[in-house]
Design a protein around this motif. Structure first.
Motif, PDB file in Angstrom:
ATOM      1  N   PHE A 139      35.612  98.173  -8.066  1.00  0.00           N
ATOM      2  CA  PHE A 139      36.072  96.811  -8.326  1.00  0.00           C
ATOM      3  C   PHE A 139      35.508  96.357  -9.667  1.00  0.00           C
ATOM      4  O   PHE A 139      34.293  96.347  -9.865  1.00  0.00           O
ATOM      5  CB  PHE A 139      35.594  95.850  -7.222  1.00  0.00           C
ATOM      6  CG  PHE A 139      36.357  95.968  -5.945  1.00  0.00           C
ATOM      7  CD1 PHE A 139      37.400  95.100  -5.674  1.00  0.00           C
ATOM      8  CD2 PHE A 139      36.044  96.949  -5.021  1.00  0.00           C
ATOM      9  CE1 PHE A 139      38.111  95.201  -4.489  1.00  0.00           C
ATOM     10  CE2 PHE A 139      36.741  97.057  -3.837  1.00  0.00           C
ATOM     11  CZ  PHE A 139      37.779  96.181  -3.568  1.00  0.00           C
ATOM     12  N   ARG A 140      36.398  96.014 -10.560  1.00  0.00           N
ATOM     13  CA  ARG A 140      36.034  95.380 -11.826  1.00  0.00           C
ATOM     14  C   ARG A 140      36.986  94.201 -11.993  1.00  0.00           C
ATOM     15  O   ARG A 140      38.024  94.162 -11.363  1.00  0.00           O
ATOM     16  CB  ARG A 140      36.081  96.348 -12.998  1.00  0.00           C
ATOM     17  CG  ARG A 140      37.452  96.881 -13.309  1.00  0.00           C
ATOM     18  CD  ARG A 140      37.509  97.712 -14.594  1.00  0.00           C
ATOM     19  NE  ARG A 140      37.024  99.059 -14.373  1.00  0.00           N
ATOM     20  CZ  ARG A 140      36.075  99.627 -15.113  1.00  0.00           C
ATOM     21  NH1 ARG A 140      35.524  99.000 -16.122  1.00  0.00           N
ATOM     22  NH2 ARG A 140      35.681 100.853 -14.877  1.00  0.00           N
ATOM     23  N   ASP A 141      36.625  93.252 -12.766  1.00  0.00           N
ATOM     24  CA  ASP A 141      37.459  92.061 -12.975  1.00  0.00           C
ATOM     25  C   ASP A 141      37.714  91.284 -11.678  1.00  0.00           C
ATOM     26  O   ASP A 141      38.686  90.547 -11.584  1.00  0.00           O
ATOM     27  CB  ASP A 141      38.807  92.420 -13.618  1.00  0.00           C
ATOM     28  CG  ASP A 141      38.654  93.105 -14.958  1.00  0.00           C
ATOM     29  OD1 ASP A 141      37.672  92.804 -15.657  1.00  0.00           O
ATOM     30  OD2 ASP A 141      39.511  93.945 -15.295  1.00  0.00           O
ATOM     31  N   PHE A 142      36.862  91.443 -10.683  1.00  0.00           N
ATOM     32  CA  PHE A 142      37.077  90.736  -9.423  1.00  0.00           C
ATOM     33  C   PHE A 142      36.861  89.236  -9.555  1.00  0.00           C
ATOM     34  O   PHE A 142      37.358  88.459  -8.736  1.00  0.00           O
ATOM     35  CB  PHE A 142      36.220  91.312  -8.287  1.00  0.00           C
ATOM     36  CG  PHE A 142      34.763  91.484  -8.603  1.00  0.00           C
ATOM     37  CD1 PHE A 142      33.856  90.471  -8.365  1.00  0.00           C
ATOM     38  CD2 PHE A 142      34.293  92.687  -9.112  1.00  0.00           C
ATOM     39  CE1 PHE A 142      32.509  90.641  -8.639  1.00  0.00           C
ATOM     40  CE2 PHE A 142      32.953  92.870  -9.390  1.00  0.00           C
ATOM     41  CZ  PHE A 142      32.053  91.836  -9.156  1.00  0.00           C
ATOM     42  N   LYS A 143      36.180  88.799 -10.619  1.00  0.00           N
ATOM     43  CA  LYS A 143      36.024  87.361 -10.814  1.00  0.00           C
ATOM     44  C   LYS A 143      37.387  86.704 -11.054  1.00  0.00           C
ATOM     45  O   LYS A 143      37.611  85.570 -10.639  1.00  0.00           O
ATOM     46  CB  LYS A 143      35.077  87.060 -11.980  1.00  0.00           C
ATOM     47  CG  LYS A 143      34.843  85.561 -12.141  1.00  0.00           C
ATOM     48  CD  LYS A 143      33.912  85.240 -13.284  1.00  0.00           C
ATOM     49  CE  LYS A 143      33.817  83.740 -13.477  1.00  0.00           C
ATOM     50  NZ  LYS A 143      33.080  83.391 -14.673  1.00  0.00           N
ATOM     51  N   ARG A 144      38.302  87.415 -11.676  1.00  0.00           N
ATOM     52  CA  ARG A 144      39.643  86.853 -11.903  1.00  0.00           C
ATOM     53  C   ARG A 144      40.333  86.528 -10.588  1.00  0.00           C
ATOM     54  O   ARG A 144      41.013  85.519 -10.462  1.00  0.00           O
ATOM     55  CB  ARG A 144      40.484  87.816 -12.726  1.00  0.00           C
ATOM     56  CG  ARG A 144      40.044  87.879 -14.155  1.00  0.00           C
ATOM     57  CD  ARG A 144      41.021  88.648 -15.015  1.00  0.00           C
ATOM     58  NE  ARG A 144      40.530  88.594 -16.378  1.00  0.00           N
ATOM     59  CZ  ARG A 144      40.392  89.646 -17.170  1.00  0.00           C
ATOM     60  NH1 ARG A 144      40.746  90.837 -16.736  1.00  0.00           N
ATOM     61  NH2 ARG A 144      39.927  89.515 -18.383  1.00  0.00           N
ATOM     62  N   GLY A 145      40.168  87.382  -9.589  1.00  0.00           N
ATOM     63  CA  GLY A 145      40.753  87.133  -8.286  1.00  0.00           C
ATOM     64  C   GLY A 145      40.077  85.995  -7.541  1.00  0.00           C
ATOM     65  O   GLY A 145      40.688  85.332  -6.713  1.00  0.00           O
ATOM     66  N   PRO A 165      26.554  94.747 -15.683  1.00  0.00           N
ATOM     67  CA  PRO A 165      28.004  94.920 -15.588  1.00  0.00           C
ATOM     68  C   PRO A 165      28.511  94.296 -14.286  1.00  0.00           C
ATOM     69  O   PRO A 165      27.945  94.514 -13.220  1.00  0.00           O
ATOM     70  CB  PRO A 165      28.201  96.437 -15.579  1.00  0.00           C
ATOM     71  CG  PRO A 165      26.930  96.995 -16.137  1.00  0.00           C
ATOM     72  CD  PRO A 165      25.856  96.026 -15.762  1.00  0.00           C
ATOM     73  N   SER A 166      29.566  93.521 -14.368  1.00  0.00           N
ATOM     74  CA  SER A 166      30.154  92.916 -13.176  1.00  0.00           C
ATOM     75  C   SER A 166      31.060  93.951 -12.514  1.00  0.00           C
ATOM     76  O   SER A 166      32.282  93.895 -12.584  1.00  0.00           O
ATOM     77  CB  SER A 166      30.930  91.651 -13.551  1.00  0.00           C
ATOM     78  OG  SER A 166      30.060  90.697 -14.119  1.00  0.00           O
ATOM     79  N   LEU A 167      30.408  94.915 -11.898  1.00  0.00           N
ATOM     80  CA  LEU A 167      31.077  96.041 -11.260  1.00  0.00           C
ATOM     81  C   LEU A 167      30.546  96.222  -9.842  1.00  0.00           C
ATOM     82  O   LEU A 167      29.344  96.020  -9.598  1.00  0.00           O
ATOM     83  CB  LEU A 167      30.806  97.345 -12.018  1.00  0.00           C
ATOM     84  CG  LEU A 167      31.288  97.468 -13.453  1.00  0.00           C
ATOM     85  CD1 LEU A 167      30.730  98.731 -14.095  1.00  0.00           C
ATOM     86  CD2 LEU A 167      32.801  97.469 -13.490  1.00  0.00           C
ATOM     87  N   VAL A 168      31.417  96.634  -8.945  1.00  0.00           N
ATOM     88  CA  VAL A 168      31.021  96.989  -7.584  1.00  0.00           C
ATOM     89  C   VAL A 168      31.780  98.253  -7.213  1.00  0.00           C
ATOM     90  O   VAL A 168      32.973  98.384  -7.496  1.00  0.00           O
ATOM     91  CB  VAL A 168      31.341  95.856  -6.583  1.00  0.00           C
ATOM     92  CG1 VAL A 168      31.161  96.317  -5.146  1.00  0.00           C
ATOM     93  CG2 VAL A 168      30.480  94.644  -6.853  1.00  0.00           C
ATOM     94  N   TYR A 169      31.069  99.167  -6.585  1.00  0.00           N
ATOM     95  CA  TYR A 169      31.679 100.394  -6.086  1.00  0.00           C
ATOM     96  C   TYR A 169      31.275 100.546  -4.623  1.00  0.00           C
ATOM     97  O   TYR A 169      30.102 100.447  -4.283  1.00  0.00           O
ATOM     98  CB  TYR A 169      31.222 101.617  -6.892  1.00  0.00           C
ATOM     99  CG  TYR A 169      31.980 102.864  -6.549  1.00  0.00           C
ATOM    100  CD1 TYR A 169      33.161 103.181  -7.193  1.00  0.00           C
ATOM    101  CD2 TYR A 169      31.510 103.725  -5.559  1.00  0.00           C
ATOM    102  CE1 TYR A 169      33.872 104.337  -6.871  1.00  0.00           C
ATOM    103  CE2 TYR A 169      32.211 104.878  -5.224  1.00  0.00           C
ATOM    104  CZ  TYR A 169      33.387 105.179  -5.890  1.00  0.00           C
ATOM    105  OH  TYR A 169      34.090 106.302  -5.562  1.00  0.00           O
ATOM    106  N   SER A 180      26.163  98.055  -7.155  1.00  0.00           N
ATOM    107  CA  SER A 180      26.480  96.949  -8.065  1.00  0.00           C
ATOM    108  C   SER A 180      25.906  97.205  -9.445  1.00  0.00           C
ATOM    109  O   SER A 180      24.918  97.917  -9.597  1.00  0.00           O
ATOM    110  CB  SER A 180      25.877  95.644  -7.529  1.00  0.00           C
ATOM    111  OG  SER A 180      26.370  95.342  -6.263  1.00  0.00           O
ATOM    112  N   GLY A 181      26.518  96.566 -10.446  1.00  0.00           N
ATOM    113  CA  GLY A 181      25.981  96.543 -11.801  1.00  0.00           C
ATOM    114  C   GLY A 181      25.796  97.910 -12.420  1.00  0.00           C
ATOM    115  O   GLY A 181      26.667  98.782 -12.340  1.00  0.00           O
ATOM    116  N   ALA A 182      24.639  98.102 -13.052  1.00  0.00           N
ATOM    117  CA  ALA A 182      24.346  99.343 -13.776  1.00  0.00           C
ATOM    118  C   ALA A 182      24.310 100.555 -12.858  1.00  0.00           C
ATOM    119  O   ALA A 182      24.519 101.677 -13.318  1.00  0.00           O
ATOM    120  CB  ALA A 182      23.024  99.209 -14.538  1.00  0.00           C
TER     121      ALA A 182
END
Length: 167
Positions: free
Chosen positions: A75-81, A45-49, A57-59
């Motif tokens: 943080f999710r969808d940070f690739k869009r930024g 998962p492209s997730l960071v907390y 990160s991730g899982a």
């Protein structure tokens, strides 16, 4: 030397490597990848907390249940930024400013550090890049991984990578 590739996605990220027989296999990273299920590969998962003590990160974000908490630390969808700086988010967490491109750098560097093969033994490392923001994204990736990867880094636009994967 083994070849690795990373498809850093907005929602999920996938890592693959070339096998000894010339084929390809999806790589699962401990703590970062979700277990393969229902015919899906082990996705990251492209997730960071961001906690006060560490960056998850991730899982790891999902296993701790942080992806279900409505908080500015997730943080999710940070690739869009990263791809479109006009939509980038900036947040102050524990007295520090975190922007999408910094979160993405931390995420990508964590992936590289977790690969089962040391980066010194990988050649090349291939990353996919979105066509719509190719120039800006290339600069960001180069800045992010120049120290760790150097000349071994190769970028393939996502459209070409999809066509090659389909073929």
């Amino acid at each position: 030397m083994p070849i690795y590739s990373i498809d850093f996605g907005t929602t999920n990220t996938v890592i693959a490597r070339q096998t000894e027989d010339g084929g390809a296999e999806i790589v699962a990273l401990p703590e970062l990848s979700l277990p393969a299920a229902s015919g899906l590969p082990p996705l990251i998962p492209s997730l960071v907390y961001i906690t006060p003590d560490r960056l998850l990160s991730g899982a790891m974000v999902r296993s701790e249940g942080y992806d279900q908490q409505p908080t500015k630390r997730l943080f999710r969808d940070f690739k869009r930024g990263i791809v479109n700086p006009k939509t980038a988010q900036s947040r102050f967490i524990d007295g520090r400013e975190w922007r999408d491109h910094e979160v993405g750098q931390a995420f990508l560097r964590r992936l590289i550090a977790s690969l089962p093969t040391p980066i010194a033994l990988i050649d090349p490392l291939v990353l996919t890049a979105p066509v719509a923001a190719l120039e800006f994204y290339l600069a960001w990736v180069s800045q992010t991984l120049e120290r760790e990867v150097g000349e071994k880094l190769h970028i393939v636009d996502e459209s070409t990578a999809a066509a090659l994967g389909y073929a």
